[in-house]
Motif scaffolding. Structure first.
Motif, PDB file in Angstrom:
ATOM      1  N   ILE A   1       1.064  -1.521  -0.097  1.00  0.00           N
ATOM      2  CA  ILE A   1      -0.052  -0.365  -0.039  1.00  0.00           C
ATOM      3  C   ILE A   1       0.784   1.037  -0.543  1.00  0.00           C
ATOM      4  CG2 ILE A   1      -1.534   1.639   1.305  1.00  0.00           C
ATOM      5  CD1 ILE A   1      -2.900  -1.754   1.577  1.00  0.00           C
ATOM      6  N   ALA A   2       0.603   2.039  -0.793  1.00  0.00           N
ATOM      7  CA  ALA A   2       1.546   3.390  -0.627  1.00  0.00           C
ATOM      8  C   ALA A   2       0.665   3.978  -0.778  1.00  0.00           C
ATOM      9  CB  ALA A   2       2.026   3.215  -2.634  1.00  0.00           C
ATOM     10  N   GLN A   3       1.292   5.177   0.177  1.00  0.00           N
ATOM     11  CA  GLN A   3       0.539   5.954   0.628  1.00  0.00           C
ATOM     12  C   GLN A   3       0.793   7.943  -0.096  1.00  0.00           C
ATOM     13  OE1 GLN A   3      -2.012   5.915   2.927  1.00  0.00           O
ATOM     14  NE2 GLN A   3      -0.689   4.250   3.485  1.00  0.00           N
ATOM     15  N   SER A   4       2.237   7.729  -1.373  1.00  0.00           N
ATOM     16  CA  SER A   4       2.124   8.983  -1.804  1.00  0.00           C
ATOM     17  C   SER A   4       2.099   8.575  -3.596  1.00  0.00           C
ATOM     18  CB  SER A   4       3.061   9.353  -1.267  1.00  0.00           C
ATOM     19  OG  SER A   4       4.622   8.895  -1.278  1.00  0.00           O
ATOM     20  N   LYS A   5       2.129   9.366  -4.513  1.00  0.00           N
ATOM     21  CA  LYS A   5       2.359   9.172  -5.506  1.00  0.00           C
ATOM     22  C   LYS A   5       3.933   8.791  -5.551  1.00  0.00           C
ATOM     23  CE  LYS A   5      -0.631  12.001  -7.502  1.00  0.00           C
ATOM     24  NZ  LYS A   5      -1.069  13.440  -8.151  1.00  0.00           N
ATOM     25  N   PHE A   6       4.551   9.186  -4.944  1.00  0.00           N
ATOM     26  CA  PHE A   6       6.553   9.494  -4.984  1.00  0.00           C
ATOM     27  C   PHE A   6       7.114   7.283  -4.670  1.00  0.00           C
ATOM     28  CE2 PHE A   6       5.746  13.550  -4.903  1.00  0.00           C
ATOM     29  CZ  PHE A   6       6.649  13.529  -5.989  1.00  0.00           C
ATOM     30  N   GLU A   7       6.435   7.585  -3.051  1.00  0.00           N
ATOM     31  CA  GLU A   7       6.054   5.940  -2.782  1.00  0.00           C
ATOM     32  C   GLU A   7       5.500   5.025  -3.975  1.00  0.00           C
ATOM     33  OE1 GLU A   7       4.389   5.635   0.642  1.00  0.00           O
ATOM     34  OE2 GLU A   7       4.805   3.570   0.888  1.00  0.00           O
ATOM     35  N   ALA A   8       4.806   5.286  -4.778  1.00  0.00           N
ATOM     36  CA  ALA A   8       3.958   3.866  -5.523  1.00  0.00           C
ATOM     37  C   ALA A   8       5.163   3.744  -6.223  1.00  0.00           C
ATOM     38  CB  ALA A   8       3.018   4.817  -6.066  1.00  0.00           C
ATOM     39  N   GLU A   9       6.024   5.368  -6.611  1.00  0.00           N
ATOM     40  CA  GLU A   9       6.931   5.129  -8.193  1.00  0.00           C
ATOM     41  C   GLU A   9       7.785   4.166  -7.927  1.00  0.00           C
ATOM     42  OE1 GLU A   9       7.372   9.023  -9.759  1.00  0.00           O
ATOM     43  OE2 GLU A   9       9.801   8.188 -10.947  1.00  0.00           O
ATOM     44  N   ASP A  10       8.757   4.585  -6.794  1.00  0.00           N
ATOM     45  CA  ASP A  10       9.290   3.596  -5.775  1.00  0.00           C
ATOM     46  C   ASP A  10       8.922   1.844  -6.338  1.00  0.00           C
ATOM     47  OD1 ASP A  10      11.135   5.834  -5.728  1.00  0.00           O
ATOM     48  OD2 ASP A  10      11.052   5.906  -3.248  1.00  0.00           O
ATOM     49  N   GLU A  11       7.571   2.209  -5.599  1.00  0.00           N
ATOM     50  CA  GLU A  11       7.445   0.888  -6.175  1.00  0.00           C
ATOM     51  C   GLU A  11       7.385  -0.276  -6.905  1.00  0.00           C
ATOM     52  OE1 GLU A  11       8.156  -2.053  -3.710  1.00  0.00           O
ATOM     53  OE2 GLU A  11       7.335  -0.232  -1.492  1.00  0.00           O
ATOM     54  N   LEU A  12       7.227   0.735  -7.446  1.00  0.00           N
ATOM     55  CA  LEU A  12       6.461   0.142  -9.445  1.00  0.00           C
ATOM     56  C   LEU A  12       7.662  -0.137  -9.994  1.00  0.00           C
ATOM     57  CD1 LEU A  12       3.451   2.730 -10.023  1.00  0.00           C
ATOM     58  CD2 LEU A  12       3.337  -0.048 -10.143  1.00  0.00           C
ATOM     59  N   THR A  13       8.676   0.625  -9.607  1.00  0.00           N
ATOM     60  CA  THR A  13       9.685   0.180 -10.300  1.00  0.00           C
ATOM     61  C   THR A  13      10.687  -1.016  -9.801  1.00  0.00           C
ATOM     62  OG1 THR A  13      10.745   2.908 -10.340  1.00  0.00           O
ATOM     63  CG2 THR A  13      12.469   1.640 -10.413  1.00  0.00           C
ATOM     64  N   GLU A  14      10.002  -1.119  -8.137  1.00  0.00           N
ATOM     65  CA  GLU A  14      11.324  -2.504  -7.709  1.00  0.00           C
ATOM     66  C   GLU A  14      10.273  -3.720  -8.063  1.00  0.00           C
ATOM     67  OE1 GLU A  14      11.808  -3.067  -3.757  1.00  0.00           O
ATOM     68  OE2 GLU A  14      11.933  -0.784  -3.186  1.00  0.00           O
ATOM     69  N   PHE A  15       9.609  -3.390  -8.132  1.00  0.00           N
ATOM     70  CA  PHE A  15       8.434  -4.535  -9.085  1.00  0.00           C
ATOM     71  C   PHE A  15       8.309  -4.731 -10.282  1.00  0.00           C
ATOM     72  CE2 PHE A  15       3.848  -5.548  -6.322  1.00  0.00           C
ATOM     73  CZ  PHE A  15       4.080  -5.119  -5.033  1.00  0.00           C
ATOM     74  N   PHE A  16       8.980  -4.013 -11.112  1.00  0.00           N
ATOM     75  CA  PHE A  16       8.936  -4.305 -12.544  1.00  0.00           C
ATOM     76  C   PHE A  16      10.532  -4.543 -12.919  1.00  0.00           C
ATOM     77  CE2 PHE A  16       4.759  -1.938 -13.745  1.00  0.00           C
ATOM     78  CZ  PHE A  16       4.315  -3.336 -14.132  1.00  0.00           C
ATOM     79  N   SER A  17      11.443  -4.624 -11.415  1.00  0.00           N
ATOM     80  CA  SER A  17      12.677  -4.778 -11.688  1.00  0.00           C
ATOM     81  C   SER A  17      12.257  -6.274 -10.832  1.00  0.00           C
ATOM     82  CB  SER A  17      13.335  -4.235 -10.576  1.00  0.00           C
ATOM     83  OG  SER A  17      13.455  -2.227 -11.166  1.00  0.00           O
ATOM     84  N   GLY A  18      11.747  -7.052 -10.478  1.00  0.00           N
ATOM     85  CA  GLY A  18      11.390  -8.350 -10.315  1.00  0.00           C
ATOM     86  C   GLY A  18      11.250  -8.949  -8.348  1.00  0.00           C
ATOM     87  N   LYS A  19      10.829  -7.638  -7.555  1.00  0.00           N
ATOM     88  CA  LYS A  19      11.139  -7.574  -6.811  1.00  0.00           C
ATOM     89  C   LYS A  19      10.444  -9.015  -6.489  1.00  0.00           C
ATOM     90  CE  LYS A  19       9.315  -5.826  -2.591  1.00  0.00           C
ATOM     91  NZ  LYS A  19       8.242  -4.282  -2.100  1.00  0.00           N
ATOM     92  N   PHE A  20       9.348  -9.628  -7.493  1.00  0.00           N
ATOM     93  CA  PHE A  20       8.574 -10.912  -7.516  1.00  0.00           C
ATOM     94  C   PHE A  20       9.180 -11.283  -8.097  1.00  0.00           C
ATOM     95  CE2 PHE A  20       6.554  -7.808  -4.592  1.00  0.00           C
ATOM     96  CZ  PHE A  20       6.702  -8.593  -2.960  1.00  0.00           C
ATOM     97  N   GLY A  21       9.450 -11.606  -8.580  1.00  0.00           N
ATOM     98  CA  GLY A  21      10.036 -12.276  -9.977  1.00  0.00           C
ATOM     99  C   GLY A  21       9.419 -12.451 -11.138  1.00  0.00           C
ATOM    100  N   GLU A  22       8.932 -13.320 -11.550  1.00  0.00           N
ATOM    101  CA  GLU A  22       7.985 -13.766 -12.507  1.00  0.00           C
ATOM    102  C   GLU A  22       7.091 -13.153 -12.444  1.00  0.00           C
ATOM    103  OE1 GLU A  22       7.865 -14.613 -16.219  1.00  0.00           O
ATOM    104  OE2 GLU A  22      10.141 -14.451 -15.665  1.00  0.00           O
TER     105      GLU A  22
END
Ligand code: AMP
Ligand code: GLY
Length: 423
Positions: free
Chosen positions: A155-176
């Motif tokens: 759960i991202a409380q701000s746009k910037f937190e969401a941006e950071d998380e999305l970057t990590e998700f797409f860099s394979g935070k949870f693999g496939e």
């Protein structure tokens, strides 16, 4: 019938305990099981995600009916392979199990069949997802599309937190699992877990239970598979059940069939009880653990009758399952350090004493037996379930068993399970 149960958690110990009482079950096997299940079933030493190994066992033991506990073998297509061999099995096919294994699949089904759920968008590219959060209002719920052992939601409380998380998700935070990402609107309300059984055409309601996902008291700390549960859940009465069957479960079963993926098995709906009524958070395609344990203790019907009717497509002819009125509480004992790193192999004493206490039944999760001793062998290790005429009585009995009978210094539990239900 010769029955093979697949799994090794408290969920499977509770299922084995019910199956062992069934007149329909002549021989019970479990792969891979645990020390508690070993007292009720013949153990087959094959992991629950070793699909090829399991198929071999089903053939060599001439199993008549298979019951799949966890999600991994469902997502791997075990049910499809068994059906091809003509073996009866309770659980969804790989395509139908997408209700759990792909969050985008479920959201698109909700769209097509008007099932109430949070607004969402699906992305396969980081820059598009980031542009989306900058155009919309936080908080956002960011989810890996695939299976991530319950950890793929932020759960991202701000746009910037969401941006950071999305970057990590797409860099394979949870693999496939996070190559595709769902961004959802944030919903508020109380959560409840509701269970129904589907035979592909018809769904029948079971009951609701409440889970405690965080590791520590006061809903603090990291998310876990579940640290305790109770049923009945005061937020979920008869009216809520009827509403959820009509607005969520029935359209799901209809839609899955219409789309060519009839769902046979357990529909475990994670629900948010919002001011606009119940909304679907997510589906799981199997029983919850620990929720299944409180369900099995409250179920008075033979569970095998339900599984047989579902497999045969005859749920509409089955008499409605009957339930004990009592409250049942489950407190999970986990190894210190869980859900992070923890040690295995410490001895647990006092299980028999606890089982003799009024209303108490212990279900094993990560345990193994060694020379007559019970040793820890996982993160969530033991489950203390207790029934009572009131929530308070059930809570008191569970903690009395933990404090007076169970001797396991290497473990810990939450001290506030079911306290929400007291007020
Ligand atoms: P899930 O794995 O989808 O059940 O999500 C895990 C947890 O995240 C849920 O039990 C909720 O507490 C929370 N959650 C998921 N989706 C939402 C949402 N759209 N709004 C608010 N909370 C959510
Ligand atoms: N207790 C939640 C789950 O089984 O997914």
């Amino acid at each position: 019938m010769k029955v093979l149960l697949i799994g090794s958690g408290g969920r499977e110990h509770a299922l084995a305990w019910k199956l062992a009482k069934s007149d329909q079950v002549s021989e019970l096997f479990c792969a891979p099981g645990n020390a508690g299940i070993a007292e009720l079933a013949a153990i087959v030493n094959i992991a629950s995600d070793d699909v090829i190994g399991l198929i071999g066992v089903v053939q060599s033991l001439e199993i008549d009916f298979v019951i799949v506990g966890p999600e991994a073998p469902l997502a791997l297509g075990l049910v499809d392979l068994l059906q091809d061999l003509g073996v009866k099995v309770f659980g969804p096919t790989q395509a139908a199990a997408q209700l759990e294994s792909s969050k985008a699949f479920t959201k698109e089904l909700c769209d097509r069949y008007d099932i109430p759920t949070a607004g969402y968008a699906v992305f396969t590219e980081a820059d598009e997802a980031i542009a989306y959060v900058h155009e919309n209002t936080p908080p956002f719920v960011i989810k890996a599309d695939g299976l991530a052992a319950g950890k793929g939601v932020v759960i991202a409380q701000s746009k910037f937190e969401a941006e950071d998380e999305l970057t990590e998700f797409f860099s394979g935070k949870f693999g496939e699992a996070s190559k595709k990402v769902v961004v959802e609107e944030f919903m508020t309300g109380q959560e409840a877990s509701f269970f129904a059984i589907s035979d592909g055409k018809t769904a029948i309601p079971l009951i609701a239970a409440q889970d405690h996902k965080r590791a520590y008291d006061g809903d603090k700390g990291p998310n876990t598979g579940g640290m305790g549960a109770y049923s009945p859940a005061p937020v979920f009465g008869q009216a809520e059940m009827e509403l959820v069957m009509e607005k969520i479960i029935q359209p799901t079963v209809y839609g899955m069939k219409k789309d060519g993926n009839p769902f046979v098995g357990v529909l475990f709906a994670g629900l948010m009880m919002t001011d606009d009524g119940p909304k679907l958070i997510e589906y799981n395609a199997r029983f919850g653990d620990p929720e299944c344990q409180v369900l099995m203790r409250r179920l008075s019907t033979d569970v095998m009758d339900i599984f047989i009717a579902a497999e045969a497509g005859k749920l509409s002819k089955l008499e409605a399952p009957a339930w004990f009125e009592e409250t049942v509480v489950n407190v999970v004992l986990a190894a210190q350090g869980y859900p992070g790193e923890y040690e295995k192999g410490s001895e647990i004493q006092g299980i028999e004493t606890a089982n003799e206490m009024e209303g108490v039944k212990i279900f094993h999760a990560g345990t193994k037996s060694d020379d007559g001793k019970v040793l820890s062998n996982g993160g969530r290790v033991l489950n203390v379930t207790a029934s009572g005429d009131s929530v308070k009585e059930a809570i008191d009995r569970a903690y009395e068993a933990i404090d007076e009978a169970i001797d396991w210094p290497e473990g810990f539990c939450r001290r506030d399970i079911a306290h929400h239900a007291l007020s």
